[in-house]
Design a protein around this motif. Sequence first.
Motif, PDB file in Angstrom:
ATOM      1  N   THR A  93      -1.050 -19.611  53.250  1.00 21.71           N
ATOM      2  CA  THR A  93       0.072 -19.022  52.528  1.00 21.71           C
ATOM      3  C   THR A  93       0.172 -19.633  51.136  1.00 21.71           C
ATOM      4  N   HIS A  94       0.186 -18.769  50.137  1.00 26.45           N
ATOM      5  CA  HIS A  94       0.349 -19.197  48.751  1.00 26.45           C
ATOM      6  C   HIS A  94       1.310 -18.233  48.068  1.00 26.45           C
ATOM      7  N   VAL A  95       2.117 -18.755  47.167  1.00 28.11           N
ATOM      8  CA  VAL A  95       3.102 -17.954  46.452  1.00 28.11           C
ATOM      9  C   VAL A  95       2.975 -18.233  44.965  1.00 28.11           C
ATOM     10  N   ARG A  96       3.061 -17.175  44.163  1.00 26.02           N
ATOM     11  CA  ARG A  96       3.017 -17.330  42.714  1.00 26.02           C
ATOM     12  C   ARG A  96       4.044 -16.391  42.091  1.00 26.02           C
ATOM     13  N   GLU A  97       4.842 -16.916  41.175  1.00 27.60           N
ATOM     14  CA  GLU A  97       5.838 -16.126  40.466  1.00 27.60           C
ATOM     15  C   GLU A  97       5.470 -16.040  38.993  1.00 27.60           C
ATOM     16  N   SER A  98       5.852 -14.932  38.373  1.00 29.44           N
ATOM     17  CA  SER A  98       5.629 -14.774  36.938  1.00 29.44           C
ATOM     18  C   SER A  98       6.782 -13.995  36.337  1.00 29.44           C
ATOM     19  N   PHE A  99       7.076 -14.321  35.077  1.00 29.25           N
ATOM     20  CA  PHE A  99       8.127 -13.640  34.327  1.00 29.25           C
ATOM     21  C   PHE A  99       7.518 -13.152  33.012  1.00 29.25           C
ATOM     22  N   GLY A 100       7.966 -12.001  32.555  1.00 24.45           N
ATOM     23  CA  GLY A 100       7.456 -11.465  31.297  1.00 24.45           C
ATOM     24  C   GLY A 100       8.541 -10.772  30.513  1.00 24.45           C
ATOM     25  N   ALA A 101       8.398 -10.764  29.194  1.00 24.29           N
ATOM     26  CA  ALA A 101       9.323 -10.054  28.312  1.00 24.29           C
ATOM     27  C   ALA A 101       8.523  -9.515  27.135  1.00 24.29           C
ATOM     28  N   PHE A 102       8.861  -8.307  26.695  1.00 23.87           N
ATOM     29  CA  PHE A 102       8.126  -7.715  25.584  1.00 23.87           C
ATOM     30  C   PHE A 102       9.086  -7.018  24.627  1.00 23.87           C
ATOM     31  N   ALA A 103       8.604  -6.827  23.405  1.00 21.33           N
ATOM     32  CA  ALA A 103       9.353  -6.081  22.381  1.00 21.33           C
ATOM     33  C   ALA A 103       8.367  -5.186  21.639  1.00 21.33           C
ATOM     34  N   GLN A 104       8.771  -3.960  21.394  1.00 20.11           N
ATOM     35  CA  GLN A 104       7.925  -2.994  20.689  1.00 20.11           C
ATOM     36  C   GLN A 104       8.778  -2.196  19.721  1.00 20.11           C
ATOM     37  N   ALA A 105       8.262  -1.993  18.525  1.00 17.34           N
ATOM     38  CA  ALA A 105       8.931  -1.159  17.528  1.00 17.34           C
ATOM     39  C   ALA A 105       8.020   0.009  17.191  1.00 17.34           C
ATOM     40  N   THR A 158       3.765  -4.806  18.666  1.00 20.78           N
ATOM     41  CA  THR A 158       4.191  -5.136  20.027  1.00 20.78           C
ATOM     42  C   THR A 158       3.810  -6.569  20.340  1.00 20.78           C
ATOM     43  N   VAL A 159       4.654  -7.256  21.092  1.00 21.48           N
ATOM     44  CA  VAL A 159       4.326  -8.612  21.538  1.00 21.48           C
ATOM     45  C   VAL A 159       4.959  -8.822  22.911  1.00 21.48           C
ATOM     46  N   ARG A 160       4.229  -9.533  23.772  1.00 22.72           N
ATOM     47  CA  ARG A 160       4.724  -9.841  25.109  1.00 22.72           C
ATOM     48  C   ARG A 160       4.392 -11.290  25.433  1.00 22.72           C
ATOM     49  N   ILE A 161       5.323 -11.953  26.117  1.00 21.76           N
ATOM     50  CA  ILE A 161       5.136 -13.321  26.575  1.00 21.76           C
ATOM     51  C   ILE A 161       5.270 -13.332  28.090  1.00 21.76           C
ATOM     52  N   ASP A 162       4.263 -13.859  28.770  1.00 20.25           N
ATOM     53  CA  ASP A 162       4.274 -13.984  30.227  1.00 20.25           C
ATOM     54  C   ASP A 162       4.198 -15.452  30.605  1.00 20.25           C
ATOM     55  N   HIS A 163       5.026 -15.834  31.549  1.00 21.14           N
ATOM     56  CA  HIS A 163       4.998 -17.207  32.072  1.00 21.14           C
ATOM     57  C   HIS A 163       4.587 -17.151  33.535  1.00 21.14           C
ATOM     58  N   TYR A 164       3.454 -17.787  33.840  1.00 20.63           N
ATOM     59  CA  TYR A 164       2.909 -17.794  35.193  1.00 20.63           C
ATOM     60  C   TYR A 164       3.051 -19.168  35.811  1.00 20.63           C
ATOM     61  N   GLN A 165       3.511 -19.151  37.044  1.00 21.78           N
ATOM     62  CA  GLN A 165       3.580 -20.392  37.794  1.00 21.78           C
ATOM     63  C   GLN A 165       2.155 -20.902  38.031  1.00 21.78           C
ATOM     64  N   GLY A 166       1.853 -22.064  37.528  1.00 19.38           N
ATOM     65  CA  GLY A 166       0.533 -22.639  37.747  1.00 19.38           C
ATOM     66  C   GLY A 166      -0.255 -22.850  36.480  1.00 19.38           C
ATOM     67  N   PHE A 167      -0.164 -21.950  35.492  1.00 17.73           N
ATOM     68  CA  PHE A 167      -0.928 -22.178  34.260  1.00 17.73           C
ATOM     69  C   PHE A 167      -0.138 -21.891  32.996  1.00 17.73           C
ATOM     70  N   GLY A 168       1.170 -21.792  33.067  1.00 18.17           N
ATOM     71  CA  GLY A 168       1.986 -21.743  31.866  1.00 18.17           C
ATOM     72  C   GLY A 168       2.136 -20.368  31.264  1.00 18.17           C
ATOM     73  N   SER A 169       2.322 -20.333  29.942  1.00 21.24           N
ATOM     74  CA  SER A 169       2.673 -19.103  29.234  1.00 21.24           C
ATOM     75  C   SER A 169       1.473 -18.534  28.487  1.00 21.24           C
ATOM     76  N   VAL A 170       1.484 -17.185  28.366  1.00 23.96           N
ATOM     77  CA  VAL A 170       0.447 -16.459  27.646  1.00 23.96           C
ATOM     78  C   VAL A 170       1.137 -15.460  26.729  1.00 23.96           C
ATOM     79  N   THR A 171       0.729 -15.440  25.465  1.00 20.94           N
ATOM     80  CA  THR A 171       1.282 -14.481  24.499  1.00 20.94           C
ATOM     81  C   THR A 171       0.235 -13.416  24.200  1.00 20.94           C
TER      82      THR A 171
END
Length: 912
Positions: free
Chosen positions: A623-635, A655-668
């Motif tokens: 059993t493994h669990v991973r969470e991620s959050f993301g937010a984006f903006a587009q004009a 357009t730009v999006r930022i994702d934060h993944y549990q385990g390896f941090g954020s990606v833009t």
Amino acid sequence: MRPGTISLANMAMFAGLMVALGYLLSSVPNVELVTATAFVAGAFLGAGRGLATAMVGELLYAAVNPYGISSVTLLVSQVLGMGLAGFVGGLIGRRVRRHRIQWPQVLALGACGFLLTVTFDFLTTVGFLVMSRLTLPALLGAYAYGAVFYLTHAAANTAVFALLVPAALGVVGRRGTTVNQVPREAKMKTEKTLLVTLLSIAVLTSSAFAQVTGLVVDHTTGRPLAGANVSVVPGELGTATDEGGRFALPKLPAGTHQIRVSYMGYEPQLLTVRITEGGAQNLSVRLVPTVIELEEVMVTGKRGRSLSWELPVSAEVVSATDIEMVNGTTVADALRPVAGAFVKSYGSEAAMKSLSVRGSSAEQVLILWDGARLNSPLAGGYDLGLLPLTAVERIEFVRSGLSSLYGADAAGGVVNIITRAPQGGVRPQLSLATSVGSWGSRSAHFAGSHQQGDVGVLVAASRARSDGDFVYRAKDQATGRETEKRRINNSFSLDELFAKLSWQSSLLTRLTLSGEWSRAERGAPGSLAFPSPQAQQTDESRRLQVNVDTRLGGTLHIQATGFRHELATRFVDPNPFWPSDADNRGVSAGASVQGDLPLGEGKVVSLGASYLNERSQGTSFGTHVRESFGAFAQADAAWKGLLGRPEWQANLLPTVRIDHYQGFGSVTSPKVGIILSRVRHSHIAIRGNVGGSFRAPTFNDLYWPEDAFTVGNPNLKPERTTEIEGGLSVSVPAAGRLHSDLSVYRRWARDLIVWGMDAATYKWSPANVSEAEITGQELRVKWEGVAARLIIEASYSHLRAVNAGGVPGLQGKWLIYRPEHTASLRAGFQGRPFYCNATASYVGSRYTDEANTAPLPAHTVVDANAGVRVPFWGVTWHLRVAVDNLFDVQYQVADGYPMPGRQWRAGVEVGW
């Protein structure tokens, strides 16, 4: 005041309450409080007065409601049915309210509400049929067609009678008083105030909504057009014309509205309708036949509705017509002819089918189902051979990386599978199909759709079976002669059930709930070098999804999605030397919300956020669990009238999006696109974009359990890509419509995850050790004749995908399974009643090893189909025959996995 006068005032009060509540809930589908109010009136006034009050209240509501008075027979049935509710209330309700209401009374009232509703619906249905001079079979048909309304109406009233009626009866019952025991002066004042209030509410609500009806016909012949689309713009409210070309749009508020009427092969019309308070409109629409313009509407490229040539990225819509032109039953089959797509099949119908876009890996392609993620958290990609076309309306295909909008796994492209929506009309749309074919294949499909008022239902089910063992030709290693062999363990079975429920809760809000279940059982024969004649694999998928689309203040557009997807896979191989029994489950659950806000003419800002929870369970990973959050903006900023020419327009889309993944941090992930377009009867669009995307490591990469040979790597980084693309799109009249699209691109990929042997441990493990450089060009030309009777489409892709990782001996080598040249040619004739189509697909040679020493030869495969649609016995019969690999070509897409030779399918579909 005399008791008779008091009773008359009480009756007037309850009748007014029925009218007011009828208007207040007139916009809520299948939910009403009129029946419950009639019942309560009988409980307080007695059976006789309850009967009279209910009949008068129903007569008033039916006579002055904004949708128009009913016919005599229907009106009589409505009045009698409602009168029965008041009469039964007098017999049962008075006894109930004299006692403390407990669960037996609540259940009895709920049952009473159910029976009264069923009786009322039966009387009104009979009244309508008597008015229409129809027969008893028509009564049964009416119940079948209106099943959604009848069931929801009865369920809603059961709940109302069980929850609200006991409360209304209990208030006075506990006090031990009746209506007539209230002091006369206070009662008169209260009744007058209440009656005036109720009548005011009735007047206001009756003037707040109106109905738009009309008739849509052919301008030349005057023939009614059945199935024409009638919609209110902007918004999602709409309907379709019935067999007589008639339509009705209820629930339009007073004011000015734009009504769009469209039909395949006709020029759409946009009508301005002015509705006054309490008024209605009847429209006569005459559509002019025209050449169909290939303006494909997409929602994937910008996460909003837009034409394909308005996108800064290369994209394409695989329409229902396109799906019909190619043979096959799965999404993988529908994508094979698409430019830039390479479907890698590991053999027969039972085999896994993965997708590469512009030289990407299958894990770098994001697969969406109505906008919700399908990619497996275990392996990353998705087997497109497990997705039947039964409920698919169209497929949106984006060739460019779109992590700036969708986050992980969109580095190579995005495929969005759009399912069918419930269809309106005077009766449900039903179809039943069956087919048989080579290798013992057989299938059955059912689909049913209906729109009843604001509620729509779609149900689709399919079953496919195949023995699968086919004959192929191969060279004997000893003699060098070509011999016939049988490919065994290719059995296949697939069952799928899909359902969708939609609710148009108001003019600006739409709610959709959908669910899908499928189960596939198939043989896993392995490669020719390492056969597994007894291995079996089972895949079971469950999906549940809810979508909300609404507008606030008429400007802010909000879309919200929630989903849960579970994919369970079990692989069993009783091989005595290497036995295997793996049972694993991947679960993805998430939600996203997006808001689009116009900021003046031609300016739109979109903001969104998402959450994803991925879980693995099973014998291979634990059993493994991973969470991620993301937010984006587009004009999206548009400038019209460039250089003084009103037809020229420029759009800039950062357009730009930022994702934060549990385990390896954020990606833009940024991206900037630009479009320069000219729109007239013909259009031209020049586009360009540059941006970055990424792919997250899979659970296989991170957590593969350590054994004597392999181990995962929890320290992996995401794969990153940078892409630049330019393109030209042109559409011109040419004895129909000619559309062409040219794209040129370059993509750099770094930190690619590659499995190799660790020199320290001598175990196979993944690492970020590879880089790639991919360049290519794509050309697509499509001509569609007048009224879409003749369609010809050709596409060509040139791809150069090489290893740029600097590894000695591999630098500059071609990536495996990336053909340099692919092309397709499709031609179809859509006649009445006959049609025929043919598709030729060419795949160039490609290497199967990193050292580029073992190429697979190029191949060309031709598929064809033909059919006829004829009306007979009041239904439409569709007879179809299809042949795959018409010229019996022997080839392999993946090394060691021969593909079947010529095979046929024949089927019949009945629709009504």
